[in-house]
Design a protein around this motif. Structure first.
Motif, PDB file in Angstrom:
ATOM      1  N   GLY A  69       0.811  -1.202   0.000  1.00  0.00           N
ATOM      2  CA  GLY A  69       0.000   0.000   0.000  1.00  0.00           C
ATOM      3  C   GLY A  69       0.849   1.257   0.000  1.00  0.00           C
ATOM      4  N   LEU A  70       0.198   2.401   0.067  1.00  0.00           N
ATOM      5  CA  LEU A  70       0.924   3.661   0.182  1.00  0.00           C
ATOM      6  C   LEU A  70       1.802   3.588   1.422  1.00  0.00           C
ATOM      7  CD1 LEU A  70      -1.755   4.433  -1.481  1.00  0.00           C
ATOM      8  CD2 LEU A  70      -1.315   6.757  -0.684  1.00  0.00           C
ATOM      9  N   HIS A  71       3.047   4.019   1.313  1.00  0.00           N
ATOM     10  CA  HIS A  71       3.924   3.959   2.476  1.00  0.00           C
ATOM     11  C   HIS A  71       4.950   5.078   2.416  1.00  0.00           C
ATOM     12  CE1 HIS A  71       7.168   1.887   0.068  1.00  0.00           C
ATOM     13  NE2 HIS A  71       6.120   1.461  -0.598  1.00  0.00           N
ATOM     14  N   LEU A  72       5.345   5.558   3.582  1.00  0.00           N
ATOM     15  CA  LEU A  72       6.312   6.654   3.695  1.00  0.00           C
ATOM     16  C   LEU A  72       7.682   6.168   4.141  1.00  0.00           C
ATOM     17  CD1 LEU A  72       3.310   7.989   4.625  1.00  0.00           C
ATOM     18  CD2 LEU A  72       4.762  10.009   4.628  1.00  0.00           C
ATOM     19  N   ASP A  73       7.848   4.849   4.268  1.00  0.00           N
ATOM     20  CA  ASP A  73       9.118   4.272   4.699  1.00  0.00           C
ATOM     21  C   ASP A  73       9.703   3.410   3.581  1.00  0.00           C
ATOM     22  OD1 ASP A  73       8.787   5.274   7.368  1.00  0.00           O
ATOM     23  OD2 ASP A  73       7.353   3.645   7.698  1.00  0.00           O
ATOM     24  N   ALA A 103      -7.761   1.458  -0.418  1.00  0.00           N
ATOM     25  CA  ALA A 103      -6.326   1.700  -0.270  1.00  0.00           C
ATOM     26  C   ALA A 103      -5.939   1.884   1.190  1.00  0.00           C
ATOM     27  CB  ALA A 103      -5.919   2.930  -1.082  1.00  0.00           C
ATOM     28  N   SER A 104      -6.846   2.410   1.993  1.00  0.00           N
ATOM     29  CA  SER A 104      -6.553   2.623   3.415  1.00  0.00           C
ATOM     30  C   SER A 104      -6.287   1.316   4.155  1.00  0.00           C
ATOM     31  CB  SER A 104      -7.716   3.362   4.084  1.00  0.00           C
ATOM     32  OG  SER A 104      -8.932   2.651   3.916  1.00  0.00           O
ATOM     33  N   ALA A 105      -6.871   0.212   3.675  1.00  0.00           N
ATOM     34  CA  ALA A 105      -6.657  -1.085   4.318  1.00  0.00           C
ATOM     35  C   ALA A 105      -5.256  -1.617   4.083  1.00  0.00           C
ATOM     36  CB  ALA A 105      -7.688  -2.094   3.811  1.00  0.00           C
ATOM     37  N   LEU A 106      -4.570  -1.066   3.082  1.00  0.00           N
ATOM     38  CA  LEU A 106      -3.227  -1.531   2.736  1.00  0.00           C
ATOM     39  C   LEU A 106      -2.145  -0.537   3.142  1.00  0.00           C
ATOM     40  CD1 LEU A 106      -4.101  -2.652  -0.915  1.00  0.00           C
ATOM     41  CD2 LEU A 106      -3.823  -4.156   1.067  1.00  0.00           C
ATOM     42  N   SER A 107      -2.537   0.619   3.641  1.00  0.00           N
ATOM     43  CA  SER A 107      -1.589   1.690   3.907  1.00  0.00           C
ATOM     44  C   SER A 107      -0.492   1.275   4.878  1.00  0.00           C
ATOM     45  CB  SER A 107      -2.338   2.901   4.473  1.00  0.00           C
ATOM     46  OG  SER A 107      -1.455   3.960   4.764  1.00  0.00           O
ATOM     47  N   GLY A 196      -5.611   6.177   3.961  1.00  0.00           N
ATOM     48  CA  GLY A 196      -4.892   5.797   5.170  1.00  0.00           C
ATOM     49  C   GLY A 196      -3.734   6.710   5.507  1.00  0.00           C
ATOM     50  N   VAL A 197      -3.608   7.835   4.800  1.00  0.00           N
ATOM     51  CA  VAL A 197      -2.590   8.847   5.087  1.00  0.00           C
ATOM     52  C   VAL A 197      -3.279  10.205   5.116  1.00  0.00           C
ATOM     53  CG1 VAL A 197      -0.731   7.537   4.003  1.00  0.00           C
ATOM     54  CG2 VAL A 197      -2.004   9.203   2.644  1.00  0.00           C
ATOM     55  N   THR A 198      -2.614  11.199   5.670  1.00  0.00           N
ATOM     56  CA  THR A 198      -3.179  12.544   5.693  1.00  0.00           C
ATOM     57  C   THR A 198      -2.948  13.228   4.348  1.00  0.00           C
ATOM     58  OG1 THR A 198      -1.149  13.621   6.434  1.00  0.00           O
ATOM     59  CG2 THR A 198      -2.597  12.702   8.143  1.00  0.00           C
ATOM     60  N   PRO A 199      -3.710  14.293   4.047  1.00  0.00           N
ATOM     61  CA  PRO A 199      -3.446  15.039   2.811  1.00  0.00           C
ATOM     62  C   PRO A 199      -2.006  15.542   2.720  1.00  0.00           C
ATOM     63  CG  PRO A 199      -5.567  15.660   3.698  1.00  0.00           C
ATOM     64  CD  PRO A 199      -4.907  14.789   4.746  1.00  0.00           C
ATOM     65  N   LYS A 200      -1.461  16.004   3.838  1.00  0.00           N
ATOM     66  CA  LYS A 200      -0.086  16.501   3.831  1.00  0.00           C
ATOM     67  C   LYS A 200       0.898  15.384   3.521  1.00  0.00           C
ATOM     68  CE  LYS A 200       3.153  19.272   6.560  1.00  0.00           C
ATOM     69  NZ  LYS A 200       3.355  20.007   7.847  1.00  0.00           N
ATOM     70  N   LEU A 205       4.472  12.551  -0.410  1.00  0.00           N
ATOM     71  CA  LEU A 205       4.798  11.420  -1.282  1.00  0.00           C
ATOM     72  C   LEU A 205       4.878  11.857  -2.740  1.00  0.00           C
ATOM     73  CD1 LEU A 205       2.565   8.622   0.299  1.00  0.00           C
ATOM     74  CD2 LEU A 205       5.066   8.629   0.194  1.00  0.00           C
ATOM     75  N   LEU A 206       3.944  12.700  -3.161  1.00  0.00           N
ATOM     76  CA  LEU A 206       3.956  13.174  -4.548  1.00  0.00           C
ATOM     77  C   LEU A 206       5.236  13.969  -4.849  1.00  0.00           C
ATOM     78  CD1 LEU A 206       0.261  14.383  -4.993  1.00  0.00           C
ATOM     79  CD2 LEU A 206       1.290  12.279  -5.870  1.00  0.00           C
ATOM     80  N   ARG A 207       5.643  14.801  -3.906  1.00  0.00           N
ATOM     81  CA  ARG A 207       6.851  15.593  -4.108  1.00  0.00           C
ATOM     82  C   ARG A 207       8.085  14.688  -4.156  1.00  0.00           C
ATOM     83  NH1 ARG A 207       7.733  20.079   0.283  1.00  0.00           N
ATOM     84  NH2 ARG A 207       8.106  18.199   1.531  1.00  0.00           N
ATOM     85  N   PHE A 208       8.104  13.675  -3.289  1.00  0.00           N
ATOM     86  CA  PHE A 208       9.215  12.723  -3.301  1.00  0.00           C
ATOM     87  C   PHE A 208       9.290  11.993  -4.646  1.00  0.00           C
ATOM     88  CE2 PHE A 208      10.932   8.483  -2.692  1.00  0.00           C
ATOM     89  CZ  PHE A 208      12.100   8.714  -1.973  1.00  0.00           C
ATOM     90  N   GLU A 209       8.133  11.557  -5.152  1.00  0.00           N
ATOM     91  CA  GLU A 209       8.106  10.841  -6.426  1.00  0.00           C
ATOM     92  C   GLU A 209       8.497  11.750  -7.585  1.00  0.00           C
ATOM     93  OE1 GLU A 209       4.823   7.336  -5.663  1.00  0.00           O
ATOM     94  OE2 GLU A 209       4.105   9.358  -6.112  1.00  0.00           O
ATOM     95  N   ALA A 210       8.121  13.015  -7.502  1.00  0.00           N
ATOM     96  CA  ALA A 210       8.539  13.962  -8.536  1.00  0.00           C
ATOM     97  C   ALA A 210      10.063  14.085  -8.551  1.00  0.00           C
ATOM     98  CB  ALA A 210       7.899  15.328  -8.298  1.00  0.00           C
TER      99      ALA A 210
END
Length: 267
Positions: A69-73, A103-107, A196-200, A205-210
């Motif tokens: 899922g979406l992840h910040l690590d 998607a929140s179930a996989l975050s 499963g993540v905040t808007p911020k 994540l979008l900025r990191f991927e950019a």
């Protein structure tokens, strides 16, 4: 069974599948899985995957095929023996539409594909029987289309895609809320419930991927340095970019480029 032509499969899945490609982890069979704003599915051709998280306690887990899922690590993916397979990324709305779970179930976690979408449990074995990339692609796309048919009531309408588009098109959460005509509190509740993540965090994540995209392009073209990459991706400066990469990727941009792009896999 009727086989859907390739162009029709791609068109039907266009709003859900961000990428679908073959991968080869190369020597050592190790890959650093970077933080992501999408859902990823990794299906090895033969050997299973071993996945662990950088900075988290606990032993690595083994999967025959994995959904992340979406992840910040950052995560470490290790595949022994054969290092090849198929890798695809899905937009957040695709989790419910194709896999049947939000998607929140996989975050922030990884799970076996067979547990998330039991109807797709056959894919690793079927993939091993394929003899060409067109066959592999067709197999995956047909399975996704079947998932879309099963979960047609879970497509979620237009609110979530519009919300994510607003967040991706602005630098601040408050500005996205203004564009959507809602309160920041409502926006936060929508995004948390769906992703499963905040808007911020999603914008982070979008900025990191950019930055990742800019780094790869710069490395391959030899046309830009880290300062230019930082500015293009929305970071304050090169130091800001480097700090964020250390925090989110567990390494510097240069270290990642050397390991994953210049001498290793690009996925």
């Amino acid at each position: 069974m009727t086989v859907v032509p390739a162009h029709r499969r791609s068109a039907a899945l266009a709003s859900y599948v961000a990428a679908l490609s073959a991968y080869d982890l190369g020597p050592g069979g190790v890959h650093r899985g970077l933080p992501s704003s999408t859902i990823s599915i990794t299906i090895p051709e033969a050997d299973s995957l071993e996945i662990g998280w950088f900075g988290r306690s606990g032993s690595p887990e083994r999967f025959r095929a994995v959904v992340a899922g979406l992840h910040l690590d950052p995560a470490e993916l290790r595949q022994r023996g054969s290092t090849r397979g198929v890798w695809l990324t899905l937009s957040p709305p695709a989790a419910a539409a194709l896999l049947g779970v939000p998607a929140s179930a996989l975050s922030g976690q990884v799970a076996d594909l067979a547990d998330v979408a039991p109807a797709m449990a056959h894919l690793p074995e079927r993939l091993a029987d394929c003899r060409s990339w067109p066959q592999r692609r067709a197999l995956i796309e047909e399975a996704l289309l079947a998932g879309l048919d099963r979960n047609e009531r879970n497509t979620g309408g237009r609110e979530l895609p519009a919300t994510l588009a607003a967040l991706s098109g602005t630098a601040r959460v408050q500005e996205a809320a203004r564009l959507l005509g809602c309160s920041r509190r409502h926006l936060s509740g929508t995004v948390r419930g769906a992703l499963g993540v905040t808007p911020k965090q999603y914008q982070r994540l979008l900025r990191f991927e950019a930055a990742r995209g800019e780094l790869v392009a710069a490395a391959r073209d030899g046309t830009a340095g880290l300062a230019t990459v930082a500015a293009a991706a929305g970071f304050a400066d090169q130091a800001h970019l480097t700090r964020e990469w250390r925090a989110m990727a567990g390494c510097t941009p240069t270290e990642w480029l050397r390991a994953e792009v210049l001498t290793g896999p690009s996925a």
